[in-house]
Design a protein around this motif. Structure first.
Motif, PDB file in Angstrom:
ATOM      1  N   ASN A   2      -7.480  11.493   9.370  1.00 41.49           N
ATOM      2  CA  ASN A   2      -6.285  11.199   8.593  1.00 41.49           C
ATOM      3  C   ASN A   2      -5.188  12.228   8.798  1.00 41.49           C
ATOM      4  OD1 ASN A   2      -7.173   8.830   7.577  1.00 41.49           O
ATOM      5  ND2 ASN A   2      -7.568   9.562   5.501  1.00 41.49           N
ATOM      6  N   GLU A   3      -5.553  13.439   9.222  1.00 43.31           N
ATOM      7  CA  GLU A   3      -4.541  14.470   9.476  1.00 43.31           C
ATOM      8  C   GLU A   3      -3.591  14.047  10.588  1.00 43.31           C
ATOM      9  OE1 GLU A   3      -5.827  18.409  10.067  1.00 43.31           O
ATOM     10  OE2 GLU A   3      -6.447  18.676   7.987  1.00 43.31           O
ATOM     11  N   LEU A   4      -4.018  13.118  11.423  1.00 47.51           N
ATOM     12  CA  LEU A   4      -3.159  12.623  12.496  1.00 47.51           C
ATOM     13  C   LEU A   4      -1.898  11.980  11.923  1.00 47.51           C
ATOM     14  CD1 LEU A   4      -2.881  12.269  15.571  1.00 47.51           C
ATOM     15  CD2 LEU A   4      -4.064  10.071  15.347  1.00 47.51           C
ATOM     16  N   LEU A   5      -1.977  11.468  10.689  1.00 51.86           N
ATOM     17  CA  LEU A   5      -0.827  10.832  10.063  1.00 51.86           C
ATOM     18  C   LEU A   5       0.314  11.811   9.817  1.00 51.86           C
ATOM     19  CD1 LEU A   5      -2.595   8.509   7.451  1.00 51.86           C
ATOM     20  CD2 LEU A   5      -1.633   7.860   9.666  1.00 51.86           C
ATOM     21  N   PHE A   6       0.008  13.119   9.824  1.00 54.33           N
ATOM     22  CA  PHE A   6       1.043  14.125   9.617  1.00 54.33           C
ATOM     23  C   PHE A   6       1.384  14.877  10.900  1.00 54.33           C
ATOM     24  CE2 PHE A   6      -0.401  13.323   5.345  1.00 54.33           C
ATOM     25  CZ  PHE A   6       0.770  13.370   4.615  1.00 54.33           C
ATOM     26  N   GLU A   7       0.832  14.412  12.013  1.00 57.82           N
ATOM     27  CA  GLU A   7       1.180  15.005  13.303  1.00 57.82           C
ATOM     28  C   GLU A   7       2.504  14.433  13.792  1.00 57.82           C
ATOM     29  OE1 GLU A   7       0.015  17.460  14.792  1.00 57.82           O
ATOM     30  OE2 GLU A   7      -1.917  17.779  13.788  1.00 57.82           O
ATOM     31  N   LEU A  26      -4.652   3.350  14.375  1.00 56.51           N
ATOM     32  CA  LEU A  26      -3.588   4.155  13.770  1.00 56.51           C
ATOM     33  C   LEU A  26      -2.823   3.342  12.731  1.00 56.51           C
ATOM     34  CD1 LEU A  26      -2.277   6.936  13.771  1.00 56.51           C
ATOM     35  CD2 LEU A  26      -0.679   6.112  15.523  1.00 56.51           C
ATOM     36  N   THR A  27      -2.584   2.080  13.029  1.00 50.19           N
ATOM     37  CA  THR A  27      -1.892   1.206  12.078  1.00 50.19           C
ATOM     38  C   THR A  27      -2.736   0.993  10.830  1.00 50.19           C
ATOM     39  OG1 THR A  27      -0.723   0.084  13.879  1.00 50.19           O
ATOM     40  CG2 THR A  27      -0.830  -1.077  11.782  1.00 50.19           C
ATOM     41  N   GLN A  28      -4.022   0.795  10.996  1.00 49.65           N
ATOM     42  CA  GLN A  28      -4.916   0.627   9.846  1.00 49.65           C
ATOM     43  C   GLN A  28      -4.949   1.881   8.989  1.00 49.65           C
ATOM     44  OE1 GLN A  28      -8.474  -0.482  11.994  1.00 49.65           O
ATOM     45  NE2 GLN A  28      -8.204  -2.677  11.548  1.00 49.65           N
ATOM     46  N   MET A  29      -4.957   3.043   9.617  1.00 44.60           N
ATOM     47  CA  MET A  29      -4.922   4.313   8.883  1.00 44.60           C
ATOM     48  C   MET A  29      -3.629   4.431   8.083  1.00 44.60           C
ATOM     49  SD  MET A  29      -6.441   6.962  11.721  1.00 44.60           S
ATOM     50  CE  MET A  29      -5.578   8.318  10.961  1.00 44.60           C
ATOM     51  N   THR A  30      -2.519   4.041   8.707  1.00 47.40           N
ATOM     52  CA  THR A  30      -1.221   4.119   8.041  1.00 47.40           C
ATOM     53  C   THR A  30      -1.163   3.169   6.852  1.00 47.40           C
ATOM     54  OG1 THR A  30      -0.193   4.685  10.170  1.00 47.40           O
ATOM     55  CG2 THR A  30       1.276   3.996   8.403  1.00 47.40           C
ATOM     56  N   LEU A  31      -1.676   1.960   7.030  1.00 45.94           N
ATOM     57  CA  LEU A  31      -1.690   0.983   5.939  1.00 45.94           C
ATOM     58  C   LEU A  31      -2.579   1.454   4.789  1.00 45.94           C
ATOM     59  CD1 LEU A  31      -1.836  -2.275   8.070  1.00 45.94           C
ATOM     60  CD2 LEU A  31       0.049  -1.586   6.578  1.00 45.94           C
ATOM     61  N   LYS A  32      -3.679   2.106   5.115  1.00 45.68           N
ATOM     62  CA  LYS A  32      -4.543   2.660   4.069  1.00 45.68           C
ATOM     63  C   LYS A  32      -3.801   3.743   3.290  1.00 45.68           C
ATOM     64  CE  LYS A  32      -8.941   5.053   3.310  1.00 45.68           C
ATOM     65  NZ  LYS A  32     -10.108   5.710   3.932  1.00 45.68           N
ATOM     66  N   GLN A  33      -3.042   4.575   4.019  1.00 44.76           N
ATOM     67  CA  GLN A  33      -2.239   5.624   3.370  1.00 44.76           C
ATOM     68  C   GLN A  33      -1.218   4.994   2.428  1.00 44.76           C
ATOM     69  OE1 GLN A  33      -2.893   8.772   3.631  1.00 44.76           O
ATOM     70  NE2 GLN A  33      -1.060  10.039   3.476  1.00 44.76           N
ATOM     71  N   ILE A  34      -0.612   3.900   2.857  1.00 44.83           N
ATOM     72  CA  ILE A  34       0.362   3.195   2.015  1.00 44.83           C
ATOM     73  C   ILE A  34      -0.323   2.650   0.761  1.00 44.83           C
ATOM     74  CG2 ILE A  34       1.851   1.149   1.871  1.00 44.83           C
ATOM     75  CD1 ILE A  34       2.511   1.606   4.861  1.00 44.83           C
ATOM     76  N   ARG A  35      -1.465   2.010   0.912  1.00 41.35           N
ATOM     77  CA  ARG A  35      -2.163   1.462  -0.250  1.00 41.35           C
ATOM     78  C   ARG A  35      -2.524   2.555  -1.252  1.00 41.35           C
ATOM     79  NH1 ARG A  35      -4.416  -1.964   3.779  1.00 41.35           N
ATOM     80  NH2 ARG A  35      -6.142  -0.525   4.142  1.00 41.35           N
ATOM     81  N   ILE A  75       3.225   3.497  17.635  1.00 42.35           N
ATOM     82  CA  ILE A  75       3.563   4.425  16.542  1.00 42.35           C
ATOM     83  C   ILE A  75       4.176   3.658  15.361  1.00 42.35           C
ATOM     84  CG2 ILE A  75       4.933   6.417  15.873  1.00 42.35           C
ATOM     85  CD1 ILE A  75       2.734   7.094  17.859  1.00 42.35           C
ATOM     86  N   PRO A  76       3.589   3.746  14.169  1.00 41.68           N
ATOM     87  CA  PRO A  76       4.147   3.066  12.993  1.00 41.68           C
ATOM     88  C   PRO A  76       5.449   3.715  12.505  1.00 41.68           C
ATOM     89  CG  PRO A  76       1.782   3.445  12.717  1.00 41.68           C
ATOM     90  CD  PRO A  76       2.229   4.272  13.896  1.00 41.68           C
ATOM     91  N   ILE A  77       6.472   2.893  12.369  1.00 37.94           N
ATOM     92  CA  ILE A  77       7.807   3.331  11.965  1.00 37.94           C
ATOM     93  C   ILE A  77       8.282   2.455  10.808  1.00 37.94           C
ATOM     94  CG2 ILE A  77      10.232   3.512  12.685  1.00 37.94           C
ATOM     95  CD1 ILE A  77       8.503   5.590  14.052  1.00 37.94           C
ATOM     96  N   ALA A  78       8.919   3.052   9.810  1.00 40.47           N
ATOM     97  CA  ALA A  78       9.515   2.297   8.706  1.00 40.47           C
ATOM     98  C   ALA A  78      10.991   2.017   9.013  1.00 40.47           C
ATOM     99  CB  ALA A  78       9.392   3.078   7.401  1.00 40.47           C
ATOM    100  N   VAL A  79      11.509   0.976   8.398  1.00 42.72           N
ATOM    101  CA  VAL A  79      12.915   0.598   8.592  1.00 42.72           C
ATOM    102  C   VAL A  79      13.576   0.432   7.229  1.00 42.72           C
ATOM    103  CG1 VAL A  79      14.474  -1.205   9.431  1.00 42.72           C
ATOM    104  CG2 VAL A  79      12.506  -0.528  10.813  1.00 42.72           C
ATOM    105  N   LYS A  80      14.653   1.143   7.011  1.00 44.16           N
ATOM    106  CA  LYS A  80      15.421   0.994   5.770  1.00 44.16           C
ATOM    107  C   LYS A  80      15.782  -0.476   5.597  1.00 44.16           C
ATOM    108  CE  LYS A  80      19.610   2.947   3.595  1.00 44.16           C
ATOM    109  NZ  LYS A  80      20.722   3.902   3.819  1.00 44.16           N
ATOM    110  N   ASP A  81      15.598  -0.983   4.397  1.00 54.06           N
ATOM    111  CA  ASP A  81      15.746  -2.424   4.184  1.00 54.06           C
ATOM    112  C   ASP A  81      17.196  -2.877   4.115  1.00 54.06           C
ATOM    113  OD1 ASP A  81      14.655  -4.947   3.964  1.00 54.06           O
ATOM    114  OD2 ASP A  81      14.552  -4.895   1.775  1.00 54.06           O
ATOM    115  N   ILE A 120       6.204  -0.888  10.285  1.00 56.57           N
ATOM    116  CA  ILE A 120       5.164  -0.905   9.248  1.00 56.57           C
ATOM    117  C   ILE A 120       5.669  -1.463   7.921  1.00 56.57           C
ATOM    118  CG2 ILE A 120       5.522   1.390   8.257  1.00 56.57           C
ATOM    119  CD1 ILE A 120       2.101   0.016   9.374  1.00 56.57           C
ATOM    120  N   GLY A 121       6.983  -1.406   7.707  1.00 52.06           N
ATOM    121  CA  GLY A 121       7.515  -1.935   6.457  1.00 52.06           C
ATOM    122  C   GLY A 121       8.990  -1.661   6.296  1.00 52.06           C
TER     123      GLY A 121
END
Length: 468
Positions: A2-7, A26-35, A75-81, A120-121
């Motif tokens: 999970n530390e990879l999420l902060f790399e 990596l996407t599944q890890m990111t989604l778990k972090q979001i949940r 790489i999971p990236i967020a987009v301002k809505d 990612i969202g």
């Protein structure tokens, strides 16, 4: 793992390229972090779980065939809505567009997808990007991950929060008076506003067409350069887009010798909190230890120019929203209604006068910056205040009292905010660098060198306030 999420994007991208981890994992890890953390910080309006996993599977299939699109592959990236996303609702942070599903991506989003980024969202924001707090009356307020009772800054608050909490490796933000850089500073991350016209705004709901910018929000300056390298480029469908090659990615600087930074104290330290000032002065000493020379500079006409920005932004936004106001006026938040009243009183003569003041100020500032690599100063001059304490009449002044970001918008020059320390209450402070037109690469290099010498980014991994 999970530390990879902060790399960094670079580190995660290399892990994908060498098949240490797959885009799906990596996407599944990111989604778990979001949940796990989204209920506390409210960074997103829409989490694109199904779409993200489908994109990850496609990118994973390409990887099996040794096809790598670049450093953003997987790489999971967020987009301002406020940026359009094909097939996914784009609200602008407003109930007016709650049911709108665009049939095409915004230009910046399209470029990121083509480069292999996984969206990612859609990140939460101040309604229609018109505010510095991301207190959204329709989708709830985003919370500062260092103290969930405080604002994260705005208007790209959700983007900064997602990046700071490992729910995305970076995000796309918009910046009209500081909406990328202020939330980045207040959340302990990086925000970069490119030179005006370097990144297309096509597909971004407009606030002020002559001041709006689109840019990356990340955890490091190097990651911002990686995203900007993909996002930049001429777009004939955006009238402001420049037909010019603007270099971004480059080798890192080992020190800041021969770098000269201009400091205009009457503006940069006006209204600054004493604790924030202490942090900024420490960052100045670090810049000098790296070899940079900080010299006094004058910015004649700055007060008139910043008043011009207010007149330009508020009159342009009224013209954008006038058709919607007639039908949906009751659906706007109170602070936006206050803005529209202010903007409606600005005459055409006053608007033209403001644009002339702006042009004069840009020309004068370029003269003042001869021999200067960048202007330096604080991003935020006040710590984030508590959620719920803002009144509508503060809407226009918030960005000006909380930080020193509007200067770069009236100029249209490239501007970077990097983390530079913490107040005694453990709230982040940002250091801002403003370069000359099209020196985006140089600004990012300076920020990268400073950032690597202090390593404040490591603090994000250790921050647990948002899960308390």
């Amino acid at each position: 793992m999970n530390e990879l999420l902060f790399e960094t994007i670079e580190t995660a991208g290399n892990a994908i390229k060498t098949k240490q981890i797959s885009p799906v994992e990596l996407t599944q890890m990111t989604l778990k972090q979001i949940r796990e953390h989204e209920p506390r910080v409210n960074a997103f309006i829409t989490v694109m779980e199904e779409e993200a996993l489908a994109e990850a599977k496609q990118l994973e299939a390409e990887l099996v065939n040794n096809q790598v699109r670049g450093p953003l592959h997987g790489i999971p990236i967020a987009v301002k809505d406020i940026f359009q996303t094909k097939g996914v609702k784009t609200t602008g942070g407003s109930k007016i567009f709650d049911g709108w599903i665009p049939d095409e991506d915004a230009a910046a989003v399209q470029k990121l997808r083509e480069a292999g980024a996984i969206i990612i969202g859609k990140a939460n924001l101040h309604e229609f990007a018109m505010g510095a707090t991301t207190e959204n009356p329709h989708y709830g307020s985003s919370k500062n991950p260092w103290n969930v009772k405080r604002i994260p800054g705005g208007s790209s608050g959700g983007s900064a929060v997602a990046t700071a909490t490992g729910m995305a490796f970076g995000a796309v933000g918009s910046d009209t008076a500081g909406s990328i850089r202020l939330p980045a500073a207040m959340c302990g991350t990086v925000g970069f506003k490119p030179t005006y016209g370097v990144v297309s705004r096509r597909g971004c709901l407009p606030f002020s067409w002559s001041l709006d910018h689109a840019g990356p929000m990340t955890r490091t300056a190097r990651d911002a350069a990686i995203m900007l390298e993909v996002m930049k480029g001429h777009d004939q469908k955006d009238p402001a887009s420049v037909k010019r090659h603007v270099p971004v990615l480059s080798d890192s600087l080992s020190d800041l010798k021969d770098v000269k930074l201009g400091f205009y104290e009457p503006y940069m330290f006006a209204g600054i909190d004493a604790d924030v000032k202490r942090v900024i002065e420490e960052s100045f000493r670090q810049l000098e230890l790296l070899g940079a020379e900080i010299v006094p500079i004058d910015l004649p006409g700055i007060d008139e120019a910043l008043n011009a920005l207010k007149a330009i932004a508020q009159s342009e936004v009224v013209s954008v929203h006038e058709p919607l106001l007639k039908k949906y006026g009751h659906l706007y938040g109170d602070d936006l209604k206050y803005r529209f009243e202010f903007g409606s009183d600005i005459s055409a003569t006053a608007y033209i006068r403001a644009q002339r003041r702006r042009d004069q100020f840009v020309r004068e500032t370029i003269k003042q910056m001869q021999g200067i690599d960048a202007l330096v100063g604080p991003t935020n001059v006040q710590p984030p205040f508590e959620i719920g304490t803002m009144v509508p009449s503060m809407a226009i002044s918030n960005m000006f009292t909380l930080g020193k970001t509007p200067l770069a918008n009236i100029l249209g020059f490239p501007a970077l905010s990097v983390a530079c320390g913490f107040t005694s209450e453990n709230l982040p402070v940002g250091l801002q660098l403003i370069g000359k037109p099209f020196t985006d690469q140089r600004v990012l290099q300076i920020g990268d060198c400073y950032e690597k010498s202090v390593q404040w980014v490591k603090a994000l991994k250790d921050n647990v306030n948002y899960v308390q």
